[in-house]
Design a protein around this motif. Structure first.
Motif, PDB file in Angstrom:
ATOM      1  N   ILE A  51      10.352   1.356   0.031  1.00 43.06           N
ATOM      2  CA  ILE A  51       9.216   0.649   0.621  1.00 43.06           C
ATOM      3  C   ILE A  51       8.113   1.652   0.910  1.00 43.06           C
ATOM      4  CG2 ILE A  51      10.016   0.819   3.015  1.00 43.06           C
ATOM      5  CD1 ILE A  51       8.971  -2.099   3.331  1.00 43.06           C
ATOM      6  N   TYR A  52       6.874   1.257   0.616  1.00 46.14           N
ATOM      7  CA  TYR A  52       5.706   2.119   0.783  1.00 46.14           C
ATOM      8  C   TYR A  52       4.894   1.655   1.995  1.00 46.14           C
ATOM      9  CZ  TYR A  52       6.702   3.531  -4.043  1.00 46.14           C
ATOM     10  OH  TYR A  52       7.309   3.993  -5.191  1.00 46.14           O
ATOM     11  N   TRP A  53       4.227   2.615   2.607  1.00 47.32           N
ATOM     12  CA  TRP A  53       3.294   2.323   3.697  1.00 47.32           C
ATOM     13  C   TRP A  53       1.901   2.786   3.282  1.00 47.32           C
ATOM     14  CZ3 TRP A  53       3.990  -0.587   7.933  1.00 47.32           C
ATOM     15  CH2 TRP A  53       5.298  -0.881   8.321  1.00 47.32           C
ATOM     16  N   LEU A  54       0.931   1.863   3.370  1.00 40.18           N
ATOM     17  CA  LEU A  54      -0.443   2.143   2.976  1.00 40.18           C
ATOM     18  C   LEU A  54      -1.379   1.856   4.149  1.00 40.18           C
ATOM     19  CD1 LEU A  54       1.132   0.537   0.453  1.00 40.18           C
ATOM     20  CD2 LEU A  54      -0.994   1.094  -0.721  1.00 40.18           C
ATOM     21  N   ARG A  55      -2.552   2.483   4.100  1.00 37.12           N
ATOM     22  CA  ARG A  55      -3.567   2.251   5.128  1.00 37.12           C
ATOM     23  C   ARG A  55      -4.881   1.876   4.462  1.00 37.12           C
ATOM     24  NH1 ARG A  55      -4.609   7.109   9.033  1.00 37.12           N
ATOM     25  NH2 ARG A  55      -5.266   8.053   7.062  1.00 37.12           N
ATOM     26  N   GLN A  56      -5.500   0.831   4.961  1.00 33.48           N
ATOM     27  CA  GLN A  56      -6.809   0.376   4.497  1.00 33.48           C
ATOM     28  C   GLN A  56      -7.807   0.656   5.616  1.00 33.48           C
ATOM     29  OE1 GLN A  56      -7.209  -3.858   3.846  1.00 33.48           O
ATOM     30  NE2 GLN A  56      -8.442  -3.513   2.030  1.00 33.48           N
ATOM     31  N   LEU A  57      -8.753   1.552   5.360  1.00 29.03           N
ATOM     32  CA  LEU A  57      -9.640   2.008   6.423  1.00 29.03           C
ATOM     33  C   LEU A  57     -10.711   0.986   6.774  1.00 29.03           C
ATOM     34  CD1 LEU A  57     -10.082   5.749   5.360  1.00 29.03           C
ATOM     35  CD2 LEU A  57      -8.510   4.786   7.036  1.00 29.03           C
ATOM     36  N   HIS A  58     -11.109   0.150   5.836  1.00 32.12           N
ATOM     37  CA  HIS A  58     -12.180  -0.808   6.077  1.00 32.12           C
ATOM     38  C   HIS A  58     -11.647  -2.226   5.926  1.00 32.12           C
ATOM     39  CE1 HIS A  58     -14.958   2.572   6.042  1.00 32.12           C
ATOM     40  NE2 HIS A  58     -14.434   2.956   4.883  1.00 32.12           N
ATOM     41  N   ALA A  59     -12.512  -3.185   6.244  1.00 27.28           N
ATOM     42  CA  ALA A  59     -12.115  -4.589   6.127  1.00 27.28           C
ATOM     43  C   ALA A  59     -11.767  -4.906   4.676  1.00 27.28           C
ATOM     44  CB  ALA A  59     -13.245  -5.495   6.608  1.00 27.28           C
ATOM     45  N   PRO A  60     -10.775  -5.781   4.453  1.00 29.16           N
ATOM     46  CA  PRO A  60     -10.369  -6.101   3.078  1.00 29.16           C
ATOM     47  C   PRO A  60     -11.524  -6.653   2.255  1.00 29.16           C
ATOM     48  CG  PRO A  60      -8.767  -6.930   4.662  1.00 29.16           C
ATOM     49  CD  PRO A  60      -9.942  -6.455   5.452  1.00 29.16           C
ATOM     50  N   SER A  61     -11.737  -6.059   1.092  1.00 27.51           N
ATOM     51  CA  SER A  61     -12.772  -6.513   0.163  1.00 27.51           C
ATOM     52  C   SER A  61     -12.423  -5.974  -1.217  1.00 27.51           C
ATOM     53  CB  SER A  61     -14.165  -6.026   0.606  1.00 27.51           C
ATOM     54  OG  SER A  61     -14.243  -4.614   0.555  1.00 27.51           O
ATOM     55  N   SER A  62     -13.275  -6.314  -2.199  1.00 25.86           N
ATOM     56  CA  SER A  62     -13.011  -5.847  -3.566  1.00 25.86           C
ATOM     57  C   SER A  62     -13.187  -4.341  -3.689  1.00 25.86           C
ATOM     58  CB  SER A  62     -13.948  -6.567  -4.542  1.00 25.86           C
ATOM     59  OG  SER A  62     -15.311  -6.333  -4.177  1.00 25.86           O
ATOM     60  N   ASN A  63     -13.965  -3.749  -2.760  1.00 28.86           N
ATOM     61  CA  ASN A  63     -14.206  -2.304  -2.809  1.00 28.86           C
ATOM     62  C   ASN A  63     -13.378  -1.541  -1.773  1.00 28.86           C
ATOM     63  OD1 ASN A  63     -16.176  -2.679  -4.832  1.00 28.86           O
ATOM     64  ND2 ASN A  63     -17.754  -3.101  -3.284  1.00 28.86           N
ATOM     65  N   LEU A  69       0.353   6.508   2.450  1.00 31.68           N
ATOM     66  CA  LEU A  69       0.749   7.518   3.419  1.00 31.68           C
ATOM     67  C   LEU A  69       2.112   8.108   3.090  1.00 31.68           C
ATOM     68  CD1 LEU A  69      -0.342   5.606   6.656  1.00 31.68           C
ATOM     69  CD2 LEU A  69      -1.633   7.332   5.385  1.00 31.68           C
ATOM     70  N   ALA A  70       3.108   7.262   2.920  1.00 32.92           N
ATOM     71  CA  ALA A  70       4.470   7.734   2.662  1.00 32.92           C
ATOM     72  C   ALA A  70       5.308   6.555   2.206  1.00 32.92           C
ATOM     73  CB  ALA A  70       5.068   8.378   3.912  1.00 32.92           C
ATOM     74  N   GLY A 111      -7.398   1.187  11.339  1.00 34.83           N
ATOM     75  CA  GLY A 111      -7.406   0.539  10.031  1.00 34.83           C
ATOM     76  C   GLY A 111      -6.304  -0.500   9.957  1.00 34.83           C
ATOM     77  N   THR A 112      -6.099  -1.043   8.773  1.00 43.09           N
ATOM     78  CA  THR A 112      -5.042  -2.029   8.548  1.00 43.09           C
ATOM     79  C   THR A 112      -3.927  -1.380   7.741  1.00 43.09           C
ATOM     80  OG1 THR A 112      -6.696  -3.790   8.535  1.00 43.09           O
ATOM     81  CG2 THR A 112      -4.521  -4.332   7.691  1.00 43.09           C
ATOM     82  N   TYR A 113      -2.716  -1.467   8.259  1.00 44.72           N
ATOM     83  CA  TYR A 113      -1.559  -0.824   7.639  1.00 44.72           C
ATOM     84  C   TYR A 113      -0.698  -1.893   6.957  1.00 44.72           C
ATOM     85  CZ  TYR A 113      -2.738   3.460  10.151  1.00 44.72           C
ATOM     86  OH  TYR A 113      -3.382   4.591  10.614  1.00 44.72           O
ATOM     87  N   PHE A 114      -0.299  -1.600   5.716  1.00 46.11           N
ATOM     88  CA  PHE A 114       0.515  -2.520   4.930  1.00 46.11           C
ATOM     89  C   PHE A 114       1.806  -1.830   4.499  1.00 46.11           C
ATOM     90  CE2 PHE A 114      -3.825  -3.998   4.235  1.00 46.11           C
ATOM     91  CZ  PHE A 114      -3.705  -5.364   4.416  1.00 46.11           C
ATOM     92  N   CYS A 115       2.887  -2.594   4.523  1.00 46.78           N
ATOM     93  CA  CYS A 115       4.094  -2.154   3.833  1.00 46.78           C
ATOM     94  C   CYS A 115       4.100  -2.818   2.460  1.00 46.78           C
ATOM     95  CB  CYS A 115       5.352  -2.518   4.623  1.00 46.78           C
ATOM     96  SG  CYS A 115       5.574  -4.278   4.947  1.00 46.78           S
ATOM     97  N   MET A 116       4.745  -2.194   1.492  1.00 45.43           N
ATOM     98  CA  MET A 116       4.653  -2.688   0.120  1.00 45.43           C
ATOM     99  C   MET A 116       5.908  -2.311  -0.654  1.00 45.43           C
ATOM    100  SD  MET A 116       2.021  -1.507  -2.865  1.00 45.43           S
ATOM    101  CE  MET A 116       3.030  -0.038  -3.095  1.00 45.43           C
ATOM    102  N   VAL A 117       6.296  -3.204  -1.539  1.00 41.78           N
ATOM    103  CA  VAL A 117       7.368  -2.909  -2.486  1.00 41.78           C
ATOM    104  C   VAL A 117       6.842  -3.196  -3.884  1.00 41.78           C
ATOM    105  CG1 VAL A 117       9.248  -3.377  -0.876  1.00 41.78           C
ATOM    106  CG2 VAL A 117       8.317  -5.236  -2.256  1.00 41.78           C
TER     107      VAL A 117
END
Length: 209
Positions: A51-63, A69-70, A111-117
């Motif tokens: 499982i991956y952990w990601l961070r999105q620094l700005h509001a969700p958008s196409s850009n 992160l890890a 920011g917004t943090y997501f877990c991902m597979v």
């Protein structure tokens, strides 16, 4: 982590968000700087091994830019991305729960943090957790109690009390009965007086004949 893997993840960021396979808690959290934050991600499928952990620094958008992160691997444990401060970020697993632990957070960690597979053929994201780091936590304003206006009571003027004894119906009836008794007694006395006078007059007439 191989550069091709980072390119693959960045190219597929338009994949499905908020899938029911990954459930994140909490949805929003606000902390003060230099504090510790722990985010959790629950994998519904027991076959999840990475499982991956990601961070999105700005509001969700196409850009929007996602920063990986890890990730946690069942055989290797925590694997950090290049340029990530390893002492600050820790990823670990407890059963079906995967955790991201951040220590001594700063303002730029917001920011917004997501877990991902990595699914087949798309990426599967968690519902996301919005992290807000502030220097001073806002204080909740105390709710002021609304003062209810007092109802004005209109008081009627008191009736004037009559001075003297109260004449109740019983008192009046007794008074009338007493007057009637007096009248009857007076009538009887007058009648007796008249009879005695007539008797005296007869006696005197007979005596002087």
């Amino acid at each position: 982590m191989r550069p091709r893997m980072w390119l693959l993840l960045s190219a597929q960021l338009a994949a499905l968000h908020g899938n029911s396979v990954l459930q994140q808690t909490p949805a929003y959290i606000m902390v003060q700087t230099n504090q510790m934050v722990m985010l959790s991600c629950k994998a519904i499928s027991s076959s999840t091994t990475r499982i991956y952990w990601l961070r999105q620094l700005h509001a969700p958008s196409s850009n929007s830019h996602h920063e990986i992160l890890a990730f946690w691997d069942s055989s290797k444990g925590t694997i950090h991305s290049e340029g990530v401060e390893q002492k600050k970020i820790t990823v670990f697993r407890d059963g079906s729960l995967f955790f991201l632990n951040l220590t001594r957070v700063k303002l730029e960690d917001s920011g917004t943090y997501f877990c991902m597979v990595i699914g087949s053929p798309t990426l599967i994201f968690g519902t996301g957790t919005q992290l807000s780091v502030v220097d001073i936590l806002p204080t909740t304003a105390q709710t002021t109690k609304k003062s209810t206006p007092k109802k004005t009571v209109c008081r009627l003027p008191r009736p004037e009390t009559r001075k003297g004894p109260l004449c109740s119906p019983i008192t009046l009836s007794l008074l009338v009965a007493g007057i009637l008794v007096l009248l009857v007694s007076l009538g009887v006395a007058i009648h007796l007086y008249c009879r005695q006078r007539r008797a005296r007059l007869r006696f005197m007439k007979q005596f002087y004949k």
